[in-house]
Enzyme design. Structure first.
Site: not given
Ligand code: CP
Length: 477
Positions: A53-54, A82, A103, A131
């Site tokens: 999703r993100t 590396k 991320r 998040h």
């Molecule tokens: N909600 C969320 O962070 O989903 P993903 O890990 O798929 O990005």
């Protein structure tokens, strides 16, 4: 916002959150109405941990805005494999782009990235820490479904220990006056530093309450002898919010141990990937709250069910066609919310409510110091994973006692002693005696979490100094 970046939901003022949600609402009316807004801009989408999703919604958002995206996924496809540092990686990618979305599995990775990037950085999830853009999606969904955030009753269910979406959402909800219930899986209660923050910074006491209707989520029955039996870890924050901006009128708060039929369930999966190496990694799955048509039945007839997804088995597929389920809408809102965020961070749209007040903090303003003698105790903190790129820095709070919160991952350390020089002698004293007037003064001290640490560095206790030396005078800090 620090350097126009978003690392923690706490980087945003309430007005900034409102501006993002308002713009997202406008964009959601017609996602195709802004095809050139971000043209000429490049977003670097760096996902060193799995995502559906993100990443998908950030990239879709940038495309909808007419910008371009460059991307890397997984540590194995980057020179991190590396041995390149995250600091160097970010420095280089920021020379290729106008915005970085990151991320990473380490807690505090996004804060480190801000230190090295020359473009804004958005935290798309850093380990079990935060998040914040998921929280913006959650708040947007709640506002769309419930109109008001204030006075909402939200039950946070599942892995509250490792769930970064939960940690960010708690602080977002508290600031807008929600009442929270914590319904954790067994052994997966909130981390101590999050609890301390709720109580000490947000001034919201956490109390144990009877499980009541929540018992059913764990497979227990309600009613009869089980009704009202306390679970080991079920709490709520019942007091009034100390921060409000969305609403003019004082809400009519009522303390209830049963949340009522309209409760919002925010369900999360067990984050087994974050348990690796910990004793609980081998632990069998204990009691875990599960949502299904059977556990919801009529007792929560007007509830709303949210889930940041992905789900495993804590949210039954039989809920998918239920009118209370909003988790796929919540995922879809990721596009307009991230379109709005990108537009505001790149200053393609103006901040309206926030305006000049954007830098204002909503909570007690801490002092940030690089301390001597203490290090973050979190093994997955970026300060321990990539110490060559960052020195330990802590936010210092003095109420109710002196506490140091890691500026990167949020873990807390409460030193018991501090060390100082008096007449050329190295003396350590209980932390309760520490007095300081400015950040600069803290650099004079060393801090210890045990007597052995202090003795190991050649400090002597203030009482033994009294026995063996001329009078000891209080330091005029
Ligand atoms: N909600 C969320 O962070 O989903 P993903 O890990 O798929 O990005």
């Amino acid at each position: 916002m620090y350097k126009n970046s978003l690392v923690s939901i706490e980087d945003l003022s309430n007005e900034e959150i409102e501006d993002i949600l308002d713009l997202a609402q406008e964009m959601q009316q017609n996602l195709r109405a802004f095809p050139t807004l971000a043209s000429g801009n490049i977003m670097a989408s760096l996902f060193f941990e799995a995502s559906t999703r993100t990443r998908g919604s950030f990239e879709s958002a940038m495309n909808r805005l007419g910008g371009r995206t460059i991307t890397t996924t997984g540590i194995g496809s980057s020179s991190l494999e590396k041995g390149e540092t995250l600091a160097d990686t970010v420095r280089v990618w920021s020379s290729y782009s106008d915005l970085i979305v990151l991320r990473h599995p380490w807690e505090g990775a996004a804060r480190l990235a801000v230190d090295y990037a020359s473009v804004p950085v958005i935290n798309a999830g850093d380990g079990g820490h935060e998040h914040p853009t998921q929280t913006l999606c959650d708040l947007f969904t709640l506002r769309a479904e419930k109109r008001n955030l204030e006075g909402l009753k939200v039950a946070l269910c599942g892995d509250l220990k490792h769930g970064r979406t939960v940690h960010s959402l708690i602080f977002g909800l508290l600031r807008f006056g929600a009442e929270l219930y914590f319904v954790p899986g067994e052994g997966l209660d909130l981390p101590e530093h999050v609890k301390t923050k709720i109580e000490a910074q947000y001034k919201r006491p956490i109390e144990k309450i009877p499980a009541g209707d929540f018992q059913a989520l764990y497979g227990g029955q309600t009613g009869g002898s089980q009704d009202g039996e306390p679970l080991d870890a079920l709490y709520m924050t019942p007091s009034k919010p100390h921060l409000r901006t969305l609403f003019e009128d004082e809400p009519n708060f009522e303390f209830k141990t049963s949340p009522g039929r309209e409760v919002v369930f925010y369900v999360t999966r067990r984050q087994t990937e974050r348990e690796t190496g910990s004793p609980s990694a081998q632990a069998p799955v204990g009691k875990y709250p599960r949502i299904s048509k059977a556990t919801m039945k009529k007792r929560f007839s007007r509830a709303t069910v949210l889930h940041p997804l992905p789900r495993v088995d804590e949210l039954s597929y039989d809920m998918d066609d239920d009118h209370r389920s909003k988790y796929f809408v919540q995922a879809a809102y990721g596009v307009p919310v991230r379109m709005a965020l990108i537009s505001l961070i790149l200053e393609l749209k103006p901040w309206k409510k926030a305006g000049e007040r954007r830098a204002e903090s909503q909570v007690e303003e801490p002092t940030i110091v690089a301390t001597q003698g203490i290090e973050c105790a979190n093994p997955n903190c970026v300060t321990n994973r990539e110490s060559q790129s960052c020195e330990s820095r802590f936010l210092v709070f003095t109420e109710p006692q002196v506490r140091f919160t890691c500026n990167y991952c949020g873990w807390e350390i409460a030193p018991i002693f501090y060390g100082t020089q008096q007449r050329g002698r190295k003396i350590y004293k209980p932390i309760g005696k520490l007095r300081f007037k400015s950040q600069h003064q803290l650099f004079q001290f060393r801090f210890f979490c045990s007597e052995d640490e202090a003795l190991g560095e050649g400090f002597v206790s203030v009482s033994s100094a009294v026995e063996t030396a001329a009078p000891v005078f209080e330091v005029k800090d």
